[in-house]
Design a protein around this motif. Structure first.
Motif, PDB file in Angstrom:
ATOM      1  N   VAL A  74       0.836  -1.210   0.000  1.00  0.00           N
ATOM      2  CA  VAL A  74       0.000   0.000   0.000  1.00  0.00           C
ATOM      3  C   VAL A  74       0.864   1.250   0.000  1.00  0.00           C
ATOM      4  N   TRP A  75       1.932   1.212   0.766  1.00  0.00           N
ATOM      5  CA  TRP A  75       2.828   2.370   0.828  1.00  0.00           C
ATOM      6  C   TRP A  75       3.479   2.633  -0.525  1.00  0.00           C
ATOM      7  N   MET A  76       3.923   1.574  -1.204  1.00  0.00           N
ATOM      8  CA  MET A  76       4.535   1.742  -2.523  1.00  0.00           C
ATOM      9  C   MET A  76       3.532   2.237  -3.549  1.00  0.00           C
ATOM     10  N   LYS A  77       2.287   1.717  -3.479  1.00  0.00           N
ATOM     11  CA  LYS A  77       1.261   2.204  -4.414  1.00  0.00           C
ATOM     12  C   LYS A  77       0.968   3.684  -4.175  1.00  0.00           C
ATOM     13  N   THR A  78       0.909   4.080  -2.908  1.00  0.00           N
ATOM     14  CA  THR A  78       0.643   5.487  -2.598  1.00  0.00           C
ATOM     15  C   THR A  78       1.756   6.384  -3.109  1.00  0.00           C
ATOM     16  N   ILE A  79       2.990   5.956  -2.892  1.00  0.00           N
ATOM     17  CA  ILE A  79       4.121   6.752  -3.372  1.00  0.00           C
ATOM     18  C   ILE A  79       4.126   6.827  -4.899  1.00  0.00           C
ATOM     19  N   THR A  80       3.841   5.703  -5.553  1.00  0.00           N
ATOM     20  CA  THR A  80       3.816   5.697  -7.022  1.00  0.00           C
ATOM     21  C   THR A  80       2.722   6.601  -7.554  1.00  0.00           C
ATOM     22  N   HIS A  81       1.525   6.511  -6.938  1.00  0.00           N
ATOM     23  CA  HIS A  81       0.420   7.363  -7.385  1.00  0.00           C
ATOM     24  C   HIS A  81       0.737   8.836  -7.165  1.00  0.00           C
ATOM     25  N   THR A  82       1.338   9.161  -6.012  1.00  0.00           N
ATOM     26  CA  THR A  82       1.694  10.554  -5.741  1.00  0.00           C
ATOM     27  C   THR A  82       2.756  11.045  -6.716  1.00  0.00           C
ATOM     28  N   PHE A  83       3.719  10.196  -7.022  1.00  0.00           N
ATOM     29  CA  PHE A  83       4.772  10.582  -7.964  1.00  0.00           C
ATOM     30  C   PHE A  83       4.201  10.828  -9.354  1.00  0.00           C
ATOM     31  N   LEU A  84       3.346   9.899  -9.803  1.00  0.00           N
ATOM     32  CA  LEU A  84       2.765  10.070 -11.135  1.00  0.00           C
ATOM     33  C   LEU A  84       1.855  11.279 -11.188  1.00  0.00           C
ATOM     34  N   LYS A  85       1.150  11.531 -10.089  1.00  0.00           N
ATOM     35  CA  LYS A  85       0.211  12.655 -10.078  1.00  0.00           C
ATOM     36  C   LYS A  85       0.911  13.994 -10.044  1.00  0.00           C
ATOM     37  N   THR A  86       2.039  14.076  -9.331  1.00  0.00           N
ATOM     38  CA  THR A  86       2.722  15.356  -9.152  1.00  0.00           C
ATOM     39  C   THR A  86       3.791  15.623 -10.205  1.00  0.00           C
ATOM     40  N   HIS A  87       4.446  14.567 -10.696  1.00  0.00           N
ATOM     41  CA  HIS A  87       5.584  14.774 -11.595  1.00  0.00           C
ATOM     42  C   HIS A  87       5.270  14.422 -13.050  1.00  0.00           C
ATOM     43  N   MET A  88       4.660  13.252 -13.262  1.00  0.00           N
ATOM     44  CA  MET A  88       4.440  12.820 -14.634  1.00  0.00           C
ATOM     45  C   MET A  88       3.482  13.743 -15.363  1.00  0.00           C
ATOM     46  N   ARG A  89       2.460  14.276 -14.657  1.00  0.00           N
ATOM     47  CA  ARG A  89       1.508  15.156 -15.321  1.00  0.00           C
ATOM     48  C   ARG A  89       2.167  16.458 -15.749  1.00  0.00           C
ATOM     49  N   ARG A  90       3.140  16.908 -14.971  1.00  0.00           N
ATOM     50  CA  ARG A  90       3.814  18.148 -15.343  1.00  0.00           C
ATOM     51  C   ARG A  90       4.720  17.969 -16.553  1.00  0.00           C
TER      52      ARG A  90
END
Length: 295
Positions: A74-90
């Motif tokens: 769960v922790w890894m999924k949360t970090i991955t989702h946060t990374f994709l949401k904050t960095h990949m979209r930019r």
């Protein structure tokens, strides 16, 4: 004789002592065997308890490990989702074109009731009603790579398109949405209105409702045996490529016939959109005459 007697007595004593010794040996062996059985039983009991203890410890260890693995997942999924949401979209600049949505978020939000009615042809209460009613059909969910178009913007976009004669590119600049998304939002809104709102608001009256309509027309306007007013309008359209063989109307332009029937209170109880042909008006009027003639 005395020697024989002494020998017999001695033999009997020896036999008795030997029997007693055998009996004592038997009792000692029985006690030893019982003690050995008790020791074996105690050892088996200790081994069984030790095995149960280790099994409980192993089960607890497995549960703790599984819990740690799940928490880590769960922790890894949360970090991955946060990374994709904050960095990949930019970083995604190829498929994302920046647009300014100040008109919808600032200018349209500051409209007065009269300005809102002038631009969208509906009041704010009607706009809120449309958003609440069509929410199950028009609401979309955000994804990892893109935010969806909000429900209020989708409804406002479609209403602005239907209320004003503007193209998709103008709507794209006003609402900060792509041209293809504008077209899709308008079509989805029209489909949702036809499938959800039309069966609720435009209902064909039954015999009792027709009688009430006739009484209202007679008492208000003095017109007997009238249950509605029918009229139609020609909406000009550009000739599509697959309608080249269709003929224009009597005014020599291609149009779609929009026909409506209202009661004495001005409420619609029938709507019809016909194909772009010159004989649609006659066919639609004859159909309405056949539908109301039986009453």
């Amino acid at each position: 004789m005395e020697g024989d007697v002494c020998a017999g007595i001695l033999l009997s004593v020896v036999a008795r002592c030997r029997a007693r010794q055998v009996q004592q040996d038997t009792q000692i062996e029985s006690r030893r065997r019982l003690r050995r059985q008790l020791l074996l039983s105690a050892r088996r009991l200790r081994l069984r308890r030790l095995r149960q203890t280790w099994e409980r410890r192993g089960e607890r260890h497995r549960q703790c490990r599984l819990h740690r693995l799940c928490a880590h997942d769960v922790w890894m999924k949360t970090i991955t989702h946060t990374f994709l949401k904050t960095h990949m979209r930019r970083r995604a600049k190829v498929w994302f074109y920046p647009r300014n949505s100040a008109w919808w978020e600032e200018t349209a939000a500051a409209f007065t009731d009269d300005q809102w009615l002038q631009h969208f042809r509906v009041s704010r209460e009607t706009f809120s009603y449309l958003c609440r009613t069509l929410k199950p059909r028009l609401k979309r969910q955000d994804t990892t790579y893109r935010l969806c178009i909000p429900l209020q913007k989708r409804v406002g976009l479609a209403l602005y398109k239907l209320a004003n004669s503007c193209d998709y590119k103008t709507l794209s600049n006003l609402f900060a949405v792509g041209v293809a998304s504008v077209c899709r939002c308008v079509h989805e809104f029209c489909t949702a209105v036809i499938e959800v709102l039309k069966p609720q608001l435009v209902v064909t009256p039954n015999h009792a409702d027709l009688a009430a309509m006739a009484d209202h027309f007679y008492q208000t306007y003095g017109i007997p045996q009238c249950i509605g007013v029918i009229d139609s309008i020609h909406v000009p359209v550009i000739r599509p490529p697959h309608y080249q063989s269709d003929q224009p109307n009597e005014e020599f332009y291609l149009a779609i016939l929009s026909q409506a029937v209202v009661d004495g209170k001005g409420l619609f109880w029938d709507l019809n959109m016909s194909c772009p042909r010159v004989d649609c008006r006659q066919s639609a009027l004859s159909y309405k005459w056949q539908a109301t003639k039986t009453w």
